[in-house]
Design an enzyme around this catalytic site. Sequence first.
Site, PDB file in Angstrom:
ATOM      1  N   GLN A 259       0.820  -1.214   0.000  1.00  0.00           N
ATOM      2  CA  GLN A 259       0.000   0.000   0.000  1.00  0.00           C
ATOM      3  C   GLN A 259       0.852   1.261   0.000  1.00  0.00           C
ATOM      4  O   GLN A 259       0.475   2.278  -0.566  1.00  0.00           O
ATOM      5  CB  GLN A 259      -0.978  -0.008   1.177  1.00  0.00           C
ATOM      6  CG  GLN A 259      -2.009  -1.118   1.049  1.00  0.00           C
ATOM      7  CD  GLN A 259      -2.678  -1.135  -0.322  1.00  0.00           C
ATOM      8  OE1 GLN A 259      -3.513  -0.294  -0.639  1.00  0.00           O
ATOM      9  NE2 GLN A 259      -2.311  -2.099  -1.164  1.00  0.00           N
ATOM     10  N   HIS A 262       1.378   3.015  -3.354  1.00  0.00           N
ATOM     11  CA  HIS A 262       0.376   3.804  -4.074  1.00  0.00           C
ATOM     12  C   HIS A 262       0.732   5.270  -4.169  1.00  0.00           C
ATOM     13  O   HIS A 262       0.427   5.923  -5.170  1.00  0.00           O
ATOM     14  CB  HIS A 262      -0.987   3.691  -3.370  1.00  0.00           C
ATOM     15  CG  HIS A 262      -1.764   2.503  -3.837  1.00  0.00           C
ATOM     16  ND1 HIS A 262      -2.255   2.406  -5.103  1.00  0.00           N
ATOM     17  CD2 HIS A 262      -2.129   1.379  -3.195  1.00  0.00           C
ATOM     18  CE1 HIS A 262      -2.895   1.256  -5.232  1.00  0.00           C
ATOM     19  NE2 HIS A 262      -2.830   0.597  -4.086  1.00  0.00           N
ATOM     20  N   GLU A 327      -8.135   1.860   6.404  1.00  0.00           N
ATOM     21  CA  GLU A 327      -8.845   1.403   5.198  1.00  0.00           C
ATOM     22  C   GLU A 327      -8.755  -0.134   5.093  1.00  0.00           C
ATOM     23  O   GLU A 327      -9.757  -0.808   4.915  1.00  0.00           O
ATOM     24  CB  GLU A 327      -8.202   2.062   3.977  1.00  0.00           C
ATOM     25  CG  GLU A 327      -8.849   1.675   2.660  1.00  0.00           C
ATOM     26  CD  GLU A 327      -8.055   2.122   1.449  1.00  0.00           C
ATOM     27  OE1 GLU A 327      -6.832   2.373   1.573  1.00  0.00           O
ATOM     28  OE2 GLU A 327      -8.660   2.203   0.360  1.00  0.00           O
ATOM     29  N   HIS A 328      -7.527  -0.650   5.181  1.00  0.00           N
ATOM     30  CA  HIS A 328      -7.334  -2.109   5.160  1.00  0.00           C
ATOM     31  C   HIS A 328      -6.713  -2.555   6.472  1.00  0.00           C
ATOM     32  O   HIS A 328      -5.783  -1.909   6.962  1.00  0.00           O
ATOM     33  CB  HIS A 328      -6.341  -2.535   4.063  1.00  0.00           C
ATOM     34  CG  HIS A 328      -6.700  -2.025   2.708  1.00  0.00           C
ATOM     35  ND1 HIS A 328      -6.081  -0.931   2.143  1.00  0.00           N
ATOM     36  CD2 HIS A 328      -7.607  -2.455   1.815  1.00  0.00           C
ATOM     37  CE1 HIS A 328      -6.591  -0.712   0.948  1.00  0.00           C
ATOM     38  NE2 HIS A 328      -7.530  -1.615   0.710  1.00  0.00           N
ATOM     39  N   ASP A 361      -7.536  -6.162  -3.545  1.00  0.00           N
ATOM     40  CA  ASP A 361      -7.451  -5.090  -4.553  1.00  0.00           C
ATOM     41  C   ASP A 361      -7.880  -5.585  -5.930  1.00  0.00           C
ATOM     42  O   ASP A 361      -8.466  -4.854  -6.719  1.00  0.00           O
ATOM     43  CB  ASP A 361      -6.002  -4.582  -4.658  1.00  0.00           C
ATOM     44  CG  ASP A 361      -5.693  -3.529  -3.613  1.00  0.00           C
ATOM     45  OD1 ASP A 361      -6.621  -3.056  -2.946  1.00  0.00           O
ATOM     46  OD2 ASP A 361      -4.500  -3.182  -3.468  1.00  0.00           O
ATOM     47  N   HIS A 420     -54.091  19.170   7.782  1.00  0.00           N
ATOM     48  CA  HIS A 420     -53.730  17.745   7.877  1.00  0.00           C
ATOM     49  C   HIS A 420     -54.900  16.971   8.495  1.00  0.00           C
ATOM     50  O   HIS A 420     -55.333  15.931   7.989  1.00  0.00           O
ATOM     51  CB  HIS A 420     -52.501  17.554   8.778  1.00  0.00           C
ATOM     52  CG  HIS A 420     -51.202  17.948   8.154  1.00  0.00           C
ATOM     53  ND1 HIS A 420     -50.912  19.221   7.785  1.00  0.00           N
ATOM     54  CD2 HIS A 420     -50.094  17.201   7.841  1.00  0.00           C
ATOM     55  CE1 HIS A 420     -49.694  19.273   7.271  1.00  0.00           C
ATOM     56  NE2 HIS A 420     -49.177  18.050   7.292  1.00  0.00           N
TER      57      HIS A 420
HETATM   58  N1  LIG Z   1      -8.985   4.448  -3.173  1.00  0.00           N
HETATM   59  C1  LIG Z   1      -8.961   3.839  -4.343  1.00  0.00           C
HETATM   60  O1  LIG Z   1      -9.654   2.882  -4.575  1.00  0.00           O
HETATM   61  C2  LIG Z   1      -8.061   4.354  -5.408  1.00  0.00           C
HETATM   62  C3  LIG Z   1      -7.925   3.637  -6.606  1.00  0.00           C
HETATM   63  C4  LIG Z   1      -7.165   4.200  -7.612  1.00  0.00           C
HETATM   64  C5  LIG Z   1      -6.537   5.435  -7.437  1.00  0.00           C
HETATM   65  N2  LIG Z   1      -6.661   6.083  -6.256  1.00  0.00           N
HETATM   66  C6  LIG Z   1      -6.050   7.409  -6.034  1.00  0.00           C
HETATM   67  O2  LIG Z   1      -6.529   8.311  -7.029  1.00  0.00           O
HETATM   68  C7  LIG Z   1      -5.556   9.324  -7.263  1.00  0.00           C
HETATM   69  C8  LIG Z   1      -5.343   9.496  -8.774  1.00  0.00           C
HETATM   70  O3  LIG Z   1      -4.688  10.722  -9.019  1.00  0.00           O
HETATM   71  P1  LIG Z   1      -4.084  11.131 -10.425  1.00  0.00           P
HETATM   72  O4  LIG Z   1      -3.562  12.514 -10.310  1.00  0.00           O
HETATM   73  O5  LIG Z   1      -3.153  10.062 -10.872  1.00  0.00           O
HETATM   74  O6  LIG Z   1      -5.303  11.063 -11.462  1.00  0.00           O
HETATM   75  P2  LIG Z   1      -6.685  11.861 -11.536  1.00  0.00           P
HETATM   76  O7  LIG Z   1      -7.385  11.368 -12.753  1.00  0.00           O
HETATM   77  O8  LIG Z   1      -7.417  11.799 -10.261  1.00  0.00           O
HETATM   78  O9  LIG Z   1      -6.279  13.390 -11.771  1.00  0.00           O
HETATM   79  C9  LIG Z   1      -5.793  13.877 -12.989  1.00  0.00           C
HETATM   80  C10 LIG Z   1      -6.489  15.197 -13.271  1.00  0.00           C
HETATM   81  O10 LIG Z   1      -6.153  16.161 -12.275  1.00  0.00           O
HETATM   82  C11 LIG Z   1      -6.318  17.451 -12.833  1.00  0.00           C
HETATM   83  N3  LIG Z   1      -5.222  18.341 -12.417  1.00  0.00           N
HETATM   84  C12 LIG Z   1      -3.900  18.040 -12.402  1.00  0.00           C
HETATM   85  N4  LIG Z   1      -3.195  19.144 -12.008  1.00  0.00           N
HETATM   86  C13 LIG Z   1      -4.089  20.130 -11.796  1.00  0.00           C
HETATM   87  C14 LIG Z   1      -3.994  21.500 -11.383  1.00  0.00           C
HETATM   88  N5  LIG Z   1      -2.817  22.068 -11.118  1.00  0.00           N
HETATM   89  N6  LIG Z   1      -5.131  22.231 -11.260  1.00  0.00           N
HETATM   90  C15 LIG Z   1      -6.340  21.671 -11.519  1.00  0.00           C
HETATM   91  N7  LIG Z   1      -6.489  20.381 -11.925  1.00  0.00           N
HETATM   92  C16 LIG Z   1      -5.384  19.626 -12.057  1.00  0.00           C
HETATM   93  C17 LIG Z   1      -6.298  17.307 -14.311  1.00  0.00           C
HETATM   94  O11 LIG Z   1      -7.530  17.699 -14.820  1.00  0.00           O
HETATM   95  C18 LIG Z   1      -6.079  15.827 -14.576  1.00  0.00           C
HETATM   96  O12 LIG Z   1      -6.937  15.367 -15.604  1.00  0.00           O
HETATM   97  C19 LIG Z   1      -4.298   8.885  -6.504  1.00  0.00           C
HETATM   98  O13 LIG Z   1      -4.207   9.613  -5.307  1.00  0.00           O
HETATM   99  C20 LIG Z   1      -4.539   7.392  -6.210  1.00  0.00           C
HETATM  100  O14 LIG Z   1      -3.906   6.923  -5.040  1.00  0.00           O
HETATM  101  C21 LIG Z   1      -7.409   5.575  -5.249  1.00  0.00           C
HETATM  102  N1  LIG Z   2      -5.423  -0.439  -2.747  1.00  0.00           N
HETATM  103  C1  LIG Z   2      -6.140   0.585  -3.531  1.00  0.00           C
HETATM  104  C2  LIG Z   2      -7.181   1.197  -2.635  1.00  0.00           C
HETATM  105  O1  LIG Z   2      -6.635   1.725  -1.504  1.00  0.00           O
HETATM  106  C3  LIG Z   2      -6.818   0.046  -4.751  1.00  0.00           C
HETATM  107  C4  LIG Z   2      -5.912  -0.511  -5.796  1.00  0.00           C
HETATM  108  C5  LIG Z   2      -6.042  -0.465  -7.146  1.00  0.00           C
HETATM  109  N2  LIG Z   2      -5.035  -1.124  -7.708  1.00  0.00           N
HETATM  110  C6  LIG Z   2      -4.280  -1.617  -6.757  1.00  0.00           C
HETATM  111  N3  LIG Z   2      -4.793  -1.224  -5.573  1.00  0.00           N
HETATM  112 ZN   LIG Z   3      -3.701  -1.282  -3.753  1.00  0.00          ZN
END
Ligand SMILES: NC(=O)c1ccc[n+]([C@@H]2O[C@H](COP(=O)([O-])OP(=O)(O)OC[C@H]3O[C@@H](n4cnc5c(N)ncnc54)[C@H](O)[C@@H]3O)[C@@H](O)[C@H]2O)c1
Ligand SMILES: N[C@H](CO)Cc1c[nH]c[nH+]1
Ligand SMILES: [Zn+2]
Length: 436
Positions: A259, A262, A327-328, A361, A420
């Site tokens: 984790q 990530h 979370e986990h 996951d 009513h």
């Molecule tokens: N909890 C879950 O199940 C899970 C699963 C997958 C991903 N995640 C999380 O999701 C997140 C993904 O983030 P990401 O950035 O890779 O993708 P994202 O798609 O969430 O964000 C990208 C977008 O952010 C916007 N952006 C970037 N810089 C900007 C700025 N300066 N101003 C305004 N908008 C801006 C842009 O529009 C871009 O398209 C990570 O934190 C990851 O850990 C969580």
């Molecule tokens: N562990 C993440 C949620 O906390 C979900 C994920 C996607 N791919 C791998 N892991």
């Molecule tokens: Zn994961």
Amino acid sequence: MRIEKLDQNTKKSLLETLLKRSPNSYGKYEESVREILDTVKDKRDQALFEYTEKFDGAHINADNILVTEEEIREAYENVDPELIDIIRKALKNIESYHAKQMQYSWFDSKPDGTILGQKVTALERVGVYVPGGKAAYPSSVLMNIMPAKVAGVEQIIMVTPPGKDGKVTPTTLVAANEAGADRIYKVGGAQAIAALAYGTESIPKVDKIVGPGNIYVALAKKAVYGHVSIDSIAGPSEILVLADETANPRYVAADLLSQAEHDELASAILVTTSEKLAHEVSDWTDRFIRELSRGEIIQKSLDNYGHILIADTLDDAIDAANEIASEHMEIVTANPFEVMTKIRNAGAIFIGEYSSEPLGDYFAGPNHVLPTNGTAKFFSPLSVDDFIKKSSIISYSRDALEKIHTDIEKFAEAEHLTAHANSIRVRFDGKDFDEK
Ligand SMILES: NC(=O)c1ccc[n+]([C@@H]2O[C@H](COP(=O)([O-])OP(=O)(O)OC[C@H]3O[C@@H](n4cnc5c(N)ncnc54)[C@H](O)[C@@H]3O)[C@@H](O)[C@H]2O)c1
Ligand SMILES: N[C@H](CO)Cc1c[nH]c[nH+]1
Ligand SMILES: [Zn+2]
């Protein structure tokens, strides 16, 4: 990883440190998110095209914002057939797990003609946000779409940011198609959330928006809540391993790093009753980091939010785990099921040394979109419940209403709501035919 003794002070300071990772602590981004939301509300598609150019470096217009069938066909050609098979196997597990969550309408009738019930209806149209900035997560595509599909949602609209070439990652497209997305739009960030919440010329307004994303996405979801519904605000990933001297330190270390990989904001915590295990796990994390491709991110995450706490007793360890509400949570102790019965707060609980977190996951079936940042104290994993709503059903016969009509009239008069009371009384005052 830093090793500390678990006491009131270490617990308090750990809880304070963890809270800093919450989207609620990132108020400074709120202003730019507000501006994006207002601009999309006002300029609609045009704003989407301009923001996609600015933030993703991609040219999107009215003709190419919607992913075509041709693009999906092309995506299948670019994904390893073995991976497509794995996606299908995972989907089957996710589907059968979520099918067990289905809730059905019920009706209860009595001999006097009273029928009471609850009608369950799937949401009509939902929006699924799929992150696409730093990395693609096809597994999250499955986890967000499948419960909506099982619930019977009529239309699933997916949004995801395109790469600089204006395309969506092939694996994401294949996963979306396999899971059953009805339409996929190439737009991400706060602008995509605004489009789903308010509607634009290309993108229809939805009833609910689900799916994880970065801080801009999280704050945008929070801001449009009320206008549409949202799932929880999923923050950076977290793992807490609760272990005693019976745990295998190599497995525990590997699971903690899974984790931490990530995000630099991810947290990885071991709470153990064994000092020996604490040191062995720390040694193994150092060894693994050197071998793993995302070692740099892992190291940063562990430097900030990696902790090993040594507890005097298993009950102290359980109390700390409940307060952290991770979370986990993995339980690797001599009697893990017994420990599980004492856990009140965790998004997902993995029991025994062969239930490592990535099993959940990708494959086992339960949802991997889980409450983070201590919100497991009151939130649940994403589920079929997120995609249904309920209407109460009330039907009384004349006989059934007659028995209680004066009670209702009296109750209404006590609230000084005479209209009513009147709406009940007119049915029994005998004036139906003489005062038309
Ligand atoms: N909890 C879950 O199940 C899970 C699963 C997958 C991903 N995640 C999380 O999701 C997140 C993904 O983030 P990401 O950035 O890779 O993708 P994202 O798609 O969430 O964000 C990208 C977008 O952010 C916007 N952006 C970037 N810089 C900007 C700025 N300066 N101003 C305004 N908008 C801006 C842009 O529009 C871009 O398209 C990570 O934190 C990851 O850990 C969580
Ligand atoms: N562990 C993440 C949620 O906390 C979900 C994920 C996607 N791919 C791998 N892991
Ligand atoms: Zn994961």
